[in-house]
Design an enzyme around this catalytic site. Structure first.
Site, short mmCIF file in Angstrom:
data_model
loop_
_atom_site.label_atom_id
_atom_site.label_comp_id
_atom_site.label_asym_id
_atom_site.label_seq_id
_atom_site.Cartn_x
_atom_site.Cartn_y
_atom_site.Cartn_z
N ASP A 99 -11.20 -10.17 -17.03
CA ASP A 99 -12.28 -11.12 -16.77
C ASP A 99 -12.22 -12.19 -17.87
OD1 ASP A 99 -14.79 -12.17 -15.93
OD2 ASP A 99 -15.45 -10.16 -15.36
N ASP A 201 -14.88 -16.19 -14.91
CA ASP A 201 -16.35 -16.15 -14.88
C ASP A 201 -16.97 -17.54 -14.86
OD1 ASP A 201 -18.76 -14.32 -15.47
OD2 ASP A 201 -18.96 -15.83 -17.04
N GLU A 258 -15.15 -17.13 -10.12
CA GLU A 258 -16.56 -17.06 -9.72
C GLU A 258 -17.07 -18.49 -9.59
OE1 GLU A 258 -20.68 -14.89 -11.10
OE2 GLU A 258 -19.53 -16.01 -12.58
N HIS A 334 -21.22 -6.47 -10.06
CA HIS A 334 -22.13 -6.03 -11.12
C HIS A 334 -23.38 -6.90 -11.26
CE1 HIS A 334 -19.76 -9.24 -12.65
NE2 HIS A 334 -20.55 -9.35 -13.69
N ASP A 335 -23.47 -7.97 -10.47
CA ASP A 335 -24.65 -8.85 -10.53
C ASP A 335 -25.53 -8.73 -9.29
OD1 ASP A 335 -23.69 -10.00 -12.91
OD2 ASP A 335 -22.57 -11.53 -11.83
C1 GLC Z 1 -21.30 -14.25 -14.47
C2 GLC Z 1 -21.20 -12.76 -14.61
C3 GLC Z 1 -22.51 -12.24 -15.12
C4 GLC Z 1 -22.76 -12.86 -16.46
C5 GLC Z 1 -22.69 -14.38 -16.40
C6 GLC Z 1 -22.60 -14.98 -17.77
O1 GLC Z 1 -22.19 -14.63 -13.51
O2 GLC Z 1 -20.80 -12.18 -13.41
O3 GLC Z 1 -22.56 -10.84 -15.20
O4 GLC Z 1 -24.03 -12.47 -16.91
O5 GLC Z 1 -21.57 -14.83 -15.70
O6 GLC Z 1 -21.34 -14.78 -18.32
#
Ligand code: GLC
Length: 564
Positions: A99, A201, A258, A334-335
């Site tokens: 990641d 991310d 993402e 995980h979110d």
């Molecule tokens: C992304 C991750 C999340 C994190 C955020 C800040 O959305 O998936 O878990 O809190 O970025 O890095």
């Protein structure tokens, strides 16, 4: 037809290492725990494991606040453990996917510590610094994604710094070429270690607008969600293509970004032949309850009309990648809340719900991404106090709700539904203490009903969600059906039906049909072309063409268009 790449023909499994398996008794999971379960992952047809961040971190956001991009946090083990994981995975034809959290660092990262020390330091321009408004207030009224102002005051510099997320996650200044170079070097370090890909991310935030201005407030606090002010700022693609050229090109890896807010119509610039990445996570199917930004107080909760909208966004994304580009198919990470609670009402049969989502994830066109615990059919949790929650965004959204005049119990109800901790409870391995996750005290409580829902019990039950996933995974891995699922075209069926999601995957003359009933009632449908098919996956035995029982999911195979 183009040959598919390895990552288009496999399943990806997302591991949240803190909650996967603890081999030391510390109460938090570790890298050796992941290595120990590689054979388990193989039973799900997994060819790549996405590890959420395992780098040194103060853990304000569970590792998404990174203090060293090329190290391993001691709570997860050592670099030698990481090397062993990569090697053992490779022996089983599994790639480890790291990641990359490149929008921000931890405020404890040496770059930030130096940057915050003075306006003349070597890293002075590595983050986003601005003067206060004449009255001393933050430069703009932007609210960070986790709640509260997106700006934090720094005494030493007499300036504010910008943070899209928590104040412990200062945003990097991508305009500075030295910053970009340092980030590319860190990614290349991991390629040197033999990783098989990257999940990138929060990438849509790296480019900031040329002028920072207040936005129209979207809540009683007078602030506006920073997302709507900075996401996908024009010029971002220049950065991303440079990133691709300096890091990804020439390696047999995959990248998945993402990219919240990148819509199907813009997809060709992001993925595919000319895109910066191989795949991207977009969230139109996970944000259906949020009419305007992810503010929990404004969410609609589950309503039956979620389903026609879910069908539409899934269909749109399938169409968008029909000729160019590729999607990861995911319903959890995980979110997110657990999908059995997301797309089904409270009274639904959750085992059938889990099988319905398994059917979709394994038969839509794209690479399935299974999130740990999803294959067991885990549901949400509901703890009795906000203090029981670890997730930083739950606390921020809870406060925002109280600020808008909600009662504590109303605010807690929102946390119950949307908290990211729903997905972060320990993985359930056995029916022993703490579900076999740890010999110590687990950092988050284990689900109460872990004895029935754990790998050990579900492996013994051929009717379980896990056994169902394994059978579907097998279907995808080899043979004629696998070819169709991997390469076949997608066509929506029954588009007007409000509670059945149905589609056809076709390759040559073979067609695979998926039908899922998202309602608690028997539903009849009319699809003559199904008459000469046979069922290859049934969530309830005894499926019959022409009707679906409550929450039923079924997959048929047959000759395409035999009776259409
Ligand atoms: C992304 C991750 C999340 C994190 C955020 C800040 O959305 O998936 O878990 O809190 O970025 O890095």
């Amino acid at each position: 037809m183009k040959d598919l790449k390895w990552w288009q023909k496999t399943n990806v499994y997302q591991v949240y290492p803190k909650s996967f398996l603890d081999t030391t008794g510390s109460g938090t999971g570790d890298l050796n725990g992941v290595t120990a379960k590689l054979d388990y992952l193989k039973t799900l047809g997994v060819g790549a494991v996405w590890l959420t961040p395992v780098y040194p971190s103060p853990m304000v956001d569970n590792g998404y606040d990174i203090a060293d991009f090329t190290g391993i946090d001691p709570s997860y083990g050592t670099m030698a453990d990481m090397e062993r994981l990569i090697a053992e995975a490779k022996e089983r034809h599994i790639s480890i996917v790291m990641d990359l959290v490149y929008n921000h660092t931890s405020d404890k990262h040496p770059w930030f510590v130096d940057s915050a020390a003075s306006r003349d330091s070597a890293h002075a321009d590595w983050y986003i610094w601005r003067d206060a408004k004449p009255n001393g207030e933050p430069p703009t009224n932007w609210r960070s994604i986790f709640g509260g102002s997106a700006w934090t005051w720094c005494e030493a510099r007499q300036q504010y710094y910008l943070h899209t997320f928590a104040s412990a996650q200062p945003d990097l200044n991508w305009e500075n070429p030295a910053v970009r170079q340092a980030l590319y070097e860190a990614a290349n370090f991991w390629l040197g270690k033999g990783v098989g890909g990257f999940r990138i991310d929060a990438i849509v935030y790296i480019k900031k607008p040329p002028v920072f201005a207040d936005g129209e407030p979207d809540s009683d606090d007078g602030m506006v969600n920073v997302h709507s002010m900075i996401a996908n700022t024009p010029g971002i693609l220049d950065f991303l293509h440079e990133f691709k050229d300096k890091v990804f090109v020439g390696h047999d890896i995959f990248t998945v970004a993402e990219a919240n807010g990148v819509e199907p119509k813009d997809l060709d610039k992001w993925v595919g032949d000319k895109g910066a990445f191989d795949m991207l996570f977009e969230f139109s199917h996970t944000t259906l309850e949020f009419p305007s930004g992810e503010i929990w107080t404004q969410a609609t909760g589950y309503t039956p009309n979620l389903i026609p909208r879910l069908k539409k966004v899934l269909t749109d994304s399938q169409k968008a990648t029909a000729h160019n580009g590729w999607y990861p198919i995911f319903f959890e990470n995980h979110d997110q809340m657990r999908c059995v609670d997301h797309y089904f009402p409270a009274e639904a049969d959750k085992k059938l719900a889990a099988k319905a989502m398994a059917t979709l994830i394994m038969t839509l066109r794209g690479t399935p991404f299974i999130y740990e615990g999803q294959e067991l059919g885990l549901g949400n949790v509901a703890w009795s106090s906000i203090q029981d929650y670890n997730d930083i965004s739950s606390h921020g959204q809870y406060q925002l709700a109280l600020g808008e005049g909600k009662s504590e119990s109303e605010a807690l109800r929102l946390v119950h539904r949307y908290s990211r901790d729903n997905a972060r409870t320990p993985m359930q391995w056995t029916s022993e203490k703490n579900a076999g996750f740890t010999a110590g005290h687990p950092w988050l409580p284990v689900h109460a009903d872990f004895r029935e829902q754990c790998v050990e019990s579900e492996s013994l039950d051929e009717n379980s969600v896990l056994s169902f996933y394994r059978r579907l995974a097998k279907l995808r891995m080899g043979g004629e059906v696998a070819e169709v699922l991997q390469r076949g075209d997608f066509a929506e069926l029954l588009p007007k039906n409000a509670s059945i999601m149905a589609f056809k995957r076709q390759l040559g003359t073979t067609a695979v049909y998926t039908l899922v009933n998202f309602s608690g009632e028997m539903r009849a449908y009319d699809l003559p072309e199904l008459t000469e098919t046979k069922a290859i996956s049934e969530s309830i035995t005894g499926s019959q063409v022409g009707r679906l029982r409550p929450w039923e999911a079924v997959v048929y195979v047959g000759k395409a268009g035999a009776k259409s």
